[in-house]
Design an enzyme around this catalytic site. Structure first.
Site, mmCIF file in Angstrom:
data_model
loop_
_atom_site.group_PDB
_atom_site.id
_atom_site.type_symbol
_atom_site.label_atom_id
_atom_site.label_comp_id
_atom_site.label_asym_id
_atom_site.label_seq_id
_atom_site.Cartn_x
_atom_site.Cartn_y
_atom_site.Cartn_z
ATOM 1 C CB CYS A 113 -1.207 0.073 1.209
ATOM 2 S SG CYS A 113 -0.461 0.019 2.650
ATOM 3 C CB CYS A 130 0.463 1.102 -4.140
ATOM 4 S SG CYS A 130 0.462 -0.461 -5.097
ATOM 5 C CB CYS A 162 2.887 -2.066 -7.397
ATOM 6 S SG CYS A 162 3.208 -3.819 -7.116
#
Length: 138
Positions: free
Chosen positions: A11, A85, A89
């Site tokens: 996150c 996120c 990522c």
């Protein structure tokens, strides 16, 4: 996947959702799953309300610290679970990706964080069942 599956929870701040998910997976899997968590922009500490909510169910995360997301952590994981996120990522072919839509516990009171915690627990229980189910691949 290797003999022991590995999961990375990601996150933004690695201070709430991903910390709770990692703690549940560690606790509920009994060590049968390798667990990591990280954030694209880690906070300086784990959310104290998340710590309190986890303590209520007997899981102590007071020693945890937010960690920065690295390419290596993604490469070393079989399953990457993102929680808000976005595009931060990194994507690697061959990895299993899931995006869990969860409210952010930042700035929330204990009642809201309890609901998020309980949602995460249910998702982690389902993940464990999936990861530990017998494989029928040849």
């Amino acid at each position: 996947m290797t003999d022991q599956p590995s999961v990375l929870f990601v996150c933004v701040h690695n201070a709430g959702r991903s910390q709770m998910a990692a703690a549940f997976l560690n606790h509920l899997s009994g060590g049968s799953v390798e667990v990591r968590s990280a954030g694209s922009e880690p906070a300086d500490q784990v959310n104290p309300v998340a710590v309190e909510a986890m303590a209520e169910v007997g899981i102590d995360i007071t020693a945890e610290r937010p960690k920065i997301l690295t390419d290596q952590a993604v490469q070393d994981s079989d399953v990457v679970i993102t929680m808000g996120c976005g595009d931060a990522c990194p994507f690697y072919p061959g990895k299993r990706y899931e995006d869990w839509k969860l409210d952010d516990p930042a700035g929330q009171g204990i009642d809201a964080v309890r609901a998020i915690r309980d949602d995460i627990r249910g998702r982690v229980e389902a993940l464990i069942a999936d990861l530990t189910a017998p494989s029928y691949e040849s």
